[in-house]
Write a protein that holds these residues in place. Sequence first.
Motif, PDB file in Angstrom:
ATOM      1  N   GLY A  78      16.314 -18.971  18.463  1.00 19.21           N
ATOM      2  CA  GLY A  78      15.286 -18.715  17.516  1.00 19.21           C
ATOM      3  C   GLY A  78      13.863 -19.109  18.074  1.00 19.21           C
ATOM      4  N   ASP A  79      14.116 -19.841  19.036  1.00 22.03           N
ATOM      5  CA  ASP A  79      12.804 -20.408  19.617  1.00 22.03           C
ATOM      6  C   ASP A  79      12.461 -19.733  20.899  1.00 22.03           C
ATOM      7  OD1 ASP A  79      12.433 -21.997  17.381  1.00 22.03           O
ATOM      8  OD2 ASP A  79      13.122 -23.921  18.267  1.00 22.03           O
ATOM      9  N   ALA A  80      13.368 -19.067  21.342  1.00 26.40           N
ATOM     10  CA  ALA A  80      13.047 -18.405  22.888  1.00 26.40           C
ATOM     11  C   ALA A  80      12.123 -17.553  23.059  1.00 26.40           C
ATOM     12  CB  ALA A  80      14.301 -17.718  23.579  1.00 26.40           C
ATOM     13  N   ALA A  81      11.752 -16.831  22.005  1.00 27.84           N
ATOM     14  CA  ALA A  81      10.714 -15.684  22.115  1.00 27.84           C
ATOM     15  C   ALA A  81       9.382 -16.565  22.083  1.00 27.84           C
ATOM     16  CB  ALA A  81      10.675 -15.139  20.434  1.00 27.84           C
ATOM     17  N   ALA A  82       9.209 -17.621  21.663  1.00 30.46           N
ATOM     18  CA  ALA A  82       7.747 -18.533  21.840  1.00 30.46           C
ATOM     19  C   ALA A  82       7.685 -18.903  23.298  1.00 30.46           C
ATOM     20  CB  ALA A  82       7.579 -19.483  20.385  1.00 30.46           C
ATOM     21  N   LEU A  83       8.598 -18.957  23.820  1.00 36.98           N
ATOM     22  CA  LEU A  83       8.369 -19.751  25.013  1.00 36.98           C
ATOM     23  C   LEU A  83       7.167 -19.310  25.977  1.00 36.98           C
ATOM     24  CD1 LEU A  83       9.739 -21.913  27.238  1.00 36.98           C
ATOM     25  CD2 LEU A  83      11.175 -19.964  28.109  1.00 36.98           C
ATOM     26  N   GLY A  84       7.103 -18.089  26.087  1.00 38.64           N
ATOM     27  CA  GLY A  84       6.049 -17.442  26.823  1.00 38.64           C
ATOM     28  C   GLY A  84       4.560 -18.134  26.257  1.00 38.64           C
ATOM     29  N   ASP A  85       4.544 -18.096  25.005  1.00 37.12           N
ATOM     30  CA  ASP A  85       3.338 -18.760  24.425  1.00 37.12           C
ATOM     31  C   ASP A  85       3.118 -20.158  24.629  1.00 37.12           C
ATOM     32  OD1 ASP A  85       2.675 -16.197  23.018  1.00 37.12           O
ATOM     33  OD2 ASP A  85       3.654 -16.517  21.503  1.00 37.12           O
ATOM     34  N   ARG A  86       4.038 -20.684  24.581  1.00 35.55           N
ATOM     35  CA  ARG A  86       4.192 -22.361  25.011  1.00 35.55           C
ATOM     36  C   ARG A  86       3.597 -22.562  26.342  1.00 35.55           C
ATOM     37  NH1 ARG A  86       3.643 -24.571  20.069  1.00 35.55           N
ATOM     38  NH2 ARG A  86       5.627 -24.114  18.884  1.00 35.55           N
ATOM     39  N   LEU A  87       4.291 -21.623  27.247  1.00 33.22           N
ATOM     40  CA  LEU A  87       3.983 -21.721  28.714  1.00 33.22           C
ATOM     41  C   LEU A  87       2.495 -21.510  28.996  1.00 33.22           C
ATOM     42  CD1 LEU A  87       5.363 -22.364  31.491  1.00 33.22           C
ATOM     43  CD2 LEU A  87       5.687 -20.045  31.694  1.00 33.22           C
ATOM     44  N   HIS A  88       2.003 -20.573  28.185  1.00 31.36           N
ATOM     45  CA  HIS A  88       0.545 -20.200  28.366  1.00 31.36           C
ATOM     46  C   HIS A  88      -0.121 -21.475  27.846  1.00 31.36           C
ATOM     47  CE1 HIS A  88      -2.956 -17.654  28.430  1.00 31.36           C
ATOM     48  NE2 HIS A  88      -3.250 -18.074  27.242  1.00 31.36           N
ATOM     49  N   GLU A  89       0.073 -21.884  26.807  1.00 26.34           N
ATOM     50  CA  GLU A  89      -0.491 -23.283  26.402  1.00 26.34           C
ATOM     51  C   GLU A  89      -0.636 -24.288  27.289  1.00 26.34           C
ATOM     52  OE1 GLU A  89      -1.082 -25.990  22.441  1.00 26.34           O
ATOM     53  OE2 GLU A  89       0.951 -24.595  22.535  1.00 26.34           O
ATOM     54  N   ILE A  90       0.496 -24.370  27.897  1.00 29.68           N
ATOM     55  CA  ILE A  90       0.762 -25.638  29.120  1.00 29.68           C
ATOM     56  C   ILE A  90      -0.356 -25.249  30.172  1.00 29.68           C
ATOM     57  CG2 ILE A  90       2.287 -26.650  30.479  1.00 29.68           C
ATOM     58  CD1 ILE A  90       4.327 -26.087  28.557  1.00 29.68           C
ATOM     59  N   LEU A  91      -0.312 -24.070  30.607  1.00 31.15           N
ATOM     60  CA  LEU A  91      -1.088 -23.897  31.602  1.00 31.15           C
ATOM     61  C   LEU A  91      -2.739 -23.791  31.489  1.00 31.15           C
ATOM     62  CD1 LEU A  91       1.063 -20.844  33.307  1.00 31.15           C
ATOM     63  CD2 LEU A  91       1.162 -23.374  33.909  1.00 31.15           C
ATOM     64  N   VAL A  92      -3.108 -23.322  30.233  1.00 33.59           N
ATOM     65  CA  VAL A  92      -4.488 -23.379  29.718  1.00 33.59           C
ATOM     66  C   VAL A  92      -4.773 -24.837  29.359  1.00 33.59           C
ATOM     67  CG1 VAL A  92      -6.084 -22.459  28.096  1.00 33.59           C
ATOM     68  CG2 VAL A  92      -4.421 -21.022  29.041  1.00 33.59           C
ATOM     69  N   LYS A  93      -4.072 -25.618  28.739  1.00 31.54           N
ATOM     70  CA  LYS A  93      -4.659 -26.830  28.423  1.00 31.54           C
ATOM     71  C   LYS A  93      -4.215 -28.107  29.095  1.00 31.54           C
ATOM     72  CE  LYS A  93      -5.014 -25.432  23.351  1.00 31.54           C
ATOM     73  NZ  LYS A  93      -4.615 -25.910  22.279  1.00 31.54           N
ATOM     74  N   ASP A  94      -3.218 -27.996  30.039  1.00 33.60           N
ATOM     75  CA  ASP A  94      -2.605 -29.073  30.958  1.00 33.60           C
ATOM     76  C   ASP A  94      -1.307 -29.392  30.236  1.00 33.60           C
ATOM     77  OD1 ASP A  94      -4.614 -27.997  32.904  1.00 33.60           O
ATOM     78  OD2 ASP A  94      -5.643 -29.932  32.621  1.00 33.60           O
ATOM     79  N   HIS A  95      -1.162 -29.388  28.971  1.00 29.76           N
ATOM     80  CA  HIS A  95      -0.096 -29.824  28.518  1.00 29.76           C
ATOM     81  C   HIS A  95      -0.153 -29.405  26.963  1.00 29.76           C
ATOM     82  CE1 HIS A  95      -3.784 -31.943  26.083  1.00 29.76           C
ATOM     83  NE2 HIS A  95      -2.418 -32.037  25.122  1.00 29.76           N
ATOM     84  N   SER A  96       1.398 -29.576  26.390  1.00 31.48           N
ATOM     85  CA  SER A  96       1.398 -28.891  25.136  1.00 31.48           C
ATOM     86  C   SER A  96       2.481 -30.001  24.397  1.00 31.48           C
ATOM     87  CB  SER A  96       2.161 -27.456  25.230  1.00 31.48           C
ATOM     88  OG  SER A  96       2.186 -27.283  23.850  1.00 31.48           O
ATOM     89  N   LEU A  97       2.156 -30.054  22.982  1.00 33.68           N
ATOM     90  CA  LEU A  97       3.137 -30.941  22.364  1.00 33.68           C
ATOM     91  C   LEU A  97       3.451 -30.087  21.011  1.00 33.68           C
ATOM     92  CD1 LEU A  97       4.167 -33.848  21.705  1.00 33.68           C
ATOM     93  CD2 LEU A  97       2.417 -34.161  20.014  1.00 33.68           C
ATOM     94  N   PHE A  98       4.970 -29.821  20.987  1.00 32.71           N
ATOM     95  CA  PHE A  98       5.621 -29.092  19.877  1.00 32.71           C
ATOM     96  C   PHE A  98       7.040 -29.282  19.689  1.00 32.71           C
ATOM     97  CE2 PHE A  98       6.046 -27.188  24.146  1.00 32.71           C
ATOM     98  CZ  PHE A  98       7.239 -26.473  24.246  1.00 32.71           C
ATOM     99  N   GLU A  99       7.491 -28.751  18.686  1.00 29.30           N
ATOM    100  CA  GLU A  99       8.806 -28.957  18.051  1.00 29.30           C
ATOM    101  C   GLU A  99       9.527 -27.755  18.562  1.00 29.30           C
ATOM    102  OE1 GLU A  99       9.259 -30.481  14.245  1.00 29.30           O
ATOM    103  OE2 GLU A  99       8.083 -32.259  14.472  1.00 29.30           O
ATOM    104  N   THR A 100      10.825 -27.970  18.964  1.00 31.93           N
ATOM    105  CA  THR A 100      11.741 -27.015  19.112  1.00 31.93           C
ATOM    106  C   THR A 100      13.254 -27.343  18.944  1.00 31.93           C
ATOM    107  OG1 THR A 100      12.358 -25.164  20.606  1.00 31.93           O
ATOM    108  CG2 THR A 100      11.861 -27.252  21.508  1.00 31.93           C
ATOM    109  N   ALA A 101      14.329 -26.555  19.527  1.00 31.00           N
ATOM    110  CA  ALA A 101      15.576 -26.897  19.352  1.00 31.00           C
ATOM    111  C   ALA A 101      16.039 -26.555  20.755  1.00 31.00           C
ATOM    112  CB  ALA A 101      16.206 -26.300  18.365  1.00 31.00           C
ATOM    113  N   LEU A 102      17.288 -27.484  21.310  1.00 30.03           N
ATOM    114  CA  LEU A 102      17.803 -27.331  22.353  1.00 30.03           C
ATOM    115  C   LEU A 102      19.452 -27.061  22.168  1.00 30.03           C
ATOM    116  CD1 LEU A 102      16.218 -29.994  24.850  1.00 30.03           C
ATOM    117  CD2 LEU A 102      15.451 -27.489  24.640  1.00 30.03           C
TER     118      LEU A 102
END
Length: 224
Positions: A78-102
Amino acid sequence: MLADLEESQLNLQDRLSETEERYRLFFNTGTDPVLIFRIGRDGTPGKFIETNLAACRLLGYSRGELLAMKPADVIAPGDAAALGDRLHEILVKDHSLFETALVGKNGWVTPVEVNAHFFAHMGWTAVLVMARDITERQEIERLKRDAFRQIEKNMEQFAILNDHIRNPLQAIVGLSLLNASDDEVTEKILAQAEVINRIADQLDRGWNESEKIRDWLRKYYDFQ
């Protein structure tokens, strides 16, 4: 001269080995899972290049198994689809803090808070992920929400019950006073009515206390 150079190289190798050992010890004694993966030339997440023991324990994989996997392999569907957006945020802001599930090897899903940073690694862009198990925190939040809903339900029941008591009580008292042919009986009826009235007052106080708690939860925990 050659002997001195060889000795210097050996000393350097010893220091590098010692530094690597200290790094490995520090990396693996952490209680939070840590995973590192590279970003491919096409901008997509590549395989993990490092992981600590805490990540292996949480996910149930060996280090070797994890190093053959990619982030998408351990993120809940359910969270895999947002992986690209999270990665983009990390590269733009140098970091990202979020909740997901493994998702672990046994299929067990663990909610986590992820603190991710990107850095350069041997000519590649890499991402360091620190994941904190928030199962207990989410359970506490669920209990708070359940308590809030129960408070609102209790308040509603207090109000209904109070009306159901006071309305008939007023009718009984009124009829007793209108038909006061027997003073002793009337006095007993009024005495019992006062007992019931005090019970209704207690319900009122319970409603007021519940309202205070509800308003406090709304103010400090943003419950609606």
